[in-house]
Every structure is written in structure tokens, then in C-alpha cells.
Design a protein around this motif. Structure first.
Motif, PDB file in Angstrom:
ATOM      1  N   ASP A   1     -11.446   2.170  -4.832  1.00  0.00           N
ATOM      2  CA  ASP A   1     -10.305   2.608  -5.629  1.00  0.00           C
ATOM      3  C   ASP A   1      -9.475   3.537  -4.751  1.00  0.00           C
TER       4      ASP A   1
ATOM      5  N   ASN B   1       0.819  -1.205   0.000  1.00  0.00           N
ATOM      6  CA  ASN B   1       0.000   0.000   0.000  1.00  0.00           C
ATOM      7  C   ASN B   1       0.862   1.268   0.000  1.00  0.00           C
TER       8      ASN B   1
ATOM      9  N   LYS C   1      -6.572   4.475  -5.138  1.00  0.00           N
ATOM     10  CA  LYS C   1      -5.744   5.414  -5.900  1.00  0.00           C
ATOM     11  C   LYS C   1      -6.356   6.805  -5.872  1.00  0.00           C
ATOM     12  N   SER C   2      -7.687   6.867  -5.734  1.00  0.00           N
ATOM     13  CA  SER C   2      -8.349   8.170  -5.659  1.00  0.00           C
ATOM     14  C   SER C   2      -8.003   8.887  -4.358  1.00  0.00           C
TER      15      SER C   2
ATOM     16  N   GLN D   1       1.999   1.743  -3.462  1.00  0.00           N
ATOM     17  CA  GLN D   1       0.883   2.230  -4.271  1.00  0.00           C
ATOM     18  C   GLN D   1       0.678   3.727  -4.051  1.00  0.00           C
ATOM     19  N   TYR D   2       0.811   4.156  -2.800  1.00  0.00           N
ATOM     20  CA  TYR D   2       0.707   5.587  -2.498  1.00  0.00           C
ATOM     21  C   TYR D   2       1.788   6.365  -3.234  1.00  0.00           C
TER      22      TYR D   2
ATOM     23  N   TYR E   1      -4.907   8.019  -2.573  1.00  0.00           N
ATOM     24  CA  TYR E   1      -3.462   8.184  -2.614  1.00  0.00           C
ATOM     25  C   TYR E   1      -3.042   9.350  -3.504  1.00  0.00           C
ATOM     26  N   GLY E   2      -3.713   9.506  -4.632  1.00  0.00           N
ATOM     27  CA  GLY E   2      -3.335  10.543  -5.574  1.00  0.00           C
ATOM     28  C   GLY E   2      -4.221  11.770  -5.533  1.00  0.00           C
TER      29      GLY E   2
ATOM     30  N   THR F   1       3.396   5.536  -5.934  1.00  0.00           N
ATOM     31  CA  THR F   1       3.120   5.499  -7.372  1.00  0.00           C
ATOM     32  C   THR F   1       2.082   6.543  -7.762  1.00  0.00           C
ATOM     33  N   ALA F   2       1.022   6.650  -6.956  1.00  0.00           N
ATOM     34  CA  ALA F   2      -0.086   7.540  -7.295  1.00  0.00           C
ATOM     35  C   ALA F   2       0.195   9.000  -7.002  1.00  0.00           C
ATOM     36  N   SER F   3       1.067   9.272  -6.033  1.00  0.00           N
ATOM     37  CA  SER F   3       1.196  10.644  -5.528  1.00  0.00           C
ATOM     38  C   SER F   3       2.494  11.345  -5.916  1.00  0.00           C
TER      39      SER F   3
END
Length: 374
Positions: free
Chosen positions: A299, A202, A301-302, A205-206, A304-305, A208-210
Motif C-alpha cells: 500500500d 505514481n 499510499k502509506s 497518486q503521490y 505517499y501520505g 492525491t495522497a499528500s
């Protein structure tokens, strides 16, 4: 990933007592009824319809084990004679056992993957399985830096720290986010989880998205940054950071608190945000549901980013995988009663276990799905 809380979290509890989240009452409901219909509910939402199968079984995510223990206590207080046995064997095993019909529901660090959906539907007598996110845990970027206790980071700078592009604490990119701070020239010592971890997945993933492309290493349960030193488990990384000035890691909130590690504020574009129940609650509220109907697959990613004002973006979600329909009547009744209790009264003690209670708006979505289980 282990979110175990070994001592009280004063900051969390004080905020909740001040009403920063809508969580009412404490302890068991004095109006609770032993079994049968209408188990009392002191925290809002529908009452638990106690009864049905006396001994439920579930298996899966170790991340939510301590939250499940809290929920079991609340369930037993509300529905006398009812019990749940939870086996924390990991998310993959939990999904497999659920799909094989060996447990009543599964616990998972992620929603069902495409390759698992058909088997879950077959297990549910041809009906869809639903992903119900019940347990959320915040993750801190924890650090130890003499003279600096109010550090601000963003996704891009964090990514460059954890993949070695930024090597010292007085790097201009860090200084730009921390105007007026006396940042030393100390080398940055990255500490990462050496074991496979959902927390690592996770966190990556954070990044990657941010990070606006600064993190290209991808996600996964193994740390891919290529720098630093590894330590085993959440206890290992937090203890390593607490004992070495200039160190930084990612770790569940409770471990950062217990080891007196400073926690960075995160700026997603709307200003620095401290990790509190209120700011985690705002992040949960901002999460987009990618599932349809009562399948509450998220989701993240919404989150994290995203740049929702006042939302702390770095958190974990764990799911209960349930049949929408297809249970026998006693099992359906008990599953609904347990999950109803968990989503209401069971939320009250979560901060002491290192988790974030559900904000009211998300809780209502979850309760609507639970009540629709057939």
C-alpha cells in the motif's frame, strides 16, 4: 516509465560506500558454484539453490528492465549455465502472458488487480499467485531555477504547482517553505509526460495522497493537471527542463542527474528530506504490506501520505508475479534461484542503473517469501 541509468550516480554510490544502506560486497561471489546446490551469496541471506530449468522466461514492466538486466548478470555469475530471457512489453502484457502460462513469471508496475487474481490462481494450478516487490525507483521533482538549488516543496504546494493554482516561483506558499531563499517572479513552466506513463500514475497518486485535497484530478497514466507543456518520455521532460529556466517536472532520478536538474527536497511534515539511498530505504521500510502471508502487495499510499522522519516519499515499486505453488520442480528451483540472487547479490549494482537497493529489513521479508515458493 523508464529508469534506465546511463552514467554513474556519484552521490548514490558514495552514500552506499559510506554504509548508508546494508549492501555488502561487490561483483560476483568468489565462492559461487557452477550449477547444482549452494550457489554462493556475498550479500547476506540464503544461498541460491542453482539448477533446475536452464532457460527461464519472464515478461512485463519496462520500468524494471534495466534492473532485470543487472539481476541476470548476477544470476549467470552465480549459477553457471542458467539464464533468464526478459521481454519488456509492459505490465499489462506481462500479467496476461503469466496468467496464460506462457512465461514463468510476470513483471508489473502494480500488484495483480482483483479481476486478474482468479486467472492467476488457475495458472498456478489452483494456488495463489504472489506479488513480490523486487525493484524500487525514486522519482525526483526536478526543476531549473536560477539562483535556487535547495528548493523545498510539500505535497500540497506541489499539487498546486502541477494543477496551475500556483503560477509564479515567488508565490507565498512556496516562499513559506523556503525561508531566506531569493525566489524570482518567474512564471512556472510545468513540463509533463505527454505519453502514458507509470511514472505519471505514481506521481499523481503521490499528489492525491499528500496534498490535503489540493489535487483533485486523480491518478492514471495520463497527466491530468491541465497545465504546462508535454514532452515524450523521461528523456524528453528532463531535457526540456534543463533547457528552460523556470521549469519543473517529475522524472526518474537518473534522468535528473544526467541533465543536471536540481531536485526538490520533500517535506511530509517531519522536515525537508533529500532524495538519497538512505531516505528512499526508509520509505521502503515504512511501506505497509496489504497482502496476506507471503503475498507482499504494498500500500504505497502509506508512503505517499505518510510523514516518517527521514523518508523520501516519492518512489515507484515494480513486482514479480509468481506462483506460490504449481510450478514443476525444475521451474520452481530456477525461479527461486533467480529471485534469491536478485534480492541479494543483484542489489549491489542497482544504484548505477538508477534504482534503490532494498533495505535489509525489507530484503528479509522478500527472501522469506521467495524461499516459500513451492
Amino acid at each position: 516509465m523508464n529508469l534506465k541509468r546511463r552514467s554513474a550516480a556519484p552521490a548514490l554510490l558514495a552514500l552506499i560506500a559510506a554504509g548508508s544502506l546494508v549492501v555488502a560486497g561487490c561483483g560476483s561471489d568468489p565462492n559461487a558454484k557452477p550449477g547444482g546446490n549452494g550457489g554462493g551469496n556475498a550479500a547476506g541471506g540464503p544461498p541460491a539453490n542453482c539448477g533446475g530449468k536452464a532457460n527461464l522466461t519472464a515478461e512485463g514492466s519496462s520500468a524494471q528492465k534495466n534492473a532485470i538486466d543487472v539481476f541476470i548478470q548476477s544470476y549467470q555469475a552465480q549459477c553457471s549455465g542458467q539464464n533468464l530471457a526478459y521481454n519488456p512489453t509492459g505490465s499489462g502484457a506481462g500479467v496476461k502472458q503469466f496468467n496464460a502460462g506462457l512465461v514463468d513469471f510476470g513483471g508489473s508496475d502494480s500488484a495483480l488487480k482483483d479481476a486478474e487474481v482468479a486467472a492467476a490462481q488457475q495458472r498456478c494450478q489452483g494456488n495463489p499467485a504472489w506479488n513480490l516487490p523486487l525493484v524500487f525507483g525514486p522519482v525526483a521533482i526536478g526543476y531549473k531555477l536560477d539562483g535556487v538549488t535547495n528548493l523545498v516543496l510539500n505535497g500540497e504546494v506541489a499539487a498546486k504547482i502541477f494543477n496551475g493554482q500556483i503560477k509564479t516561483w515567488n508565490d507565498p506558499a512556496i516562499a513559506a517553505l523556503n525561508s531566506g531563499a531569493q525566489l524570482p517572479s518567474t512564471p512556472i513552466n510545468v513540463v509533463f509526460r505527454s505519453d502514458e506513463s507509470g511514472t505519471t500514475d505514481n506521481f499523481q497518486q503521490y499528489l492525491t495522497a499528500s496534498s490535503k485535497g489540493a489535487w483533485t484530478q486523480g491518478a492514471g497514466k495520463k497527466f491530468a493537471g491541465g497545465v504546462g507543456s508535454g514532452a515524450q518520455g523521461s528523456a524528453g521532460v528532463s531535457q526540456a527542463v534543463s533547457g528552460a529556466a523556470g521549469s519543473i517536472t517529475y522524472v526518474e532520478l537518473s534522468y535528473a542527474q544526467d541533465n543536471n536538474i536540481s531536485m526538490a527536497k520533500l517535506d511530509s511534515g517531519s522536515g525537508p528530506v533529500e532524495l538519497t539511498p538512505e531516505t528512499v530505504g526508509k520509505a521502503i521500510e515504512s511501506a505497509k504490506v496489504s497482502g496476506s502471508g507471503n503475498d507482499l502487495k504494498l500500500d504505497l499510499k502509506s508512503v505517499y501520505g505518510g510523514n516518517t522522519a527521514g523518508a523520501y516519499p516519492l518512489l515507484l515499486a515494480t513486482y514479480e508475479i509468481v506462483c506460490s505453488k504449481g510450478y514443476d520442480a525444475p521451474t520452481a528451483q530456477a525461479v527461486k534461484a533467480f529471485l534469491t540472487t536478485a534480492a541479494t547479490n543483484g542489489q549491489q549494482q542497482l544504484p548505477e542503473a538508477g534504482y534503490a537497493p532494498l533495505p535489509e529489513s525489507f530484503k528479509q521479508k522478500l527472501l522469506t517469501a521467495i524461499q516459500a515458493i513451492g
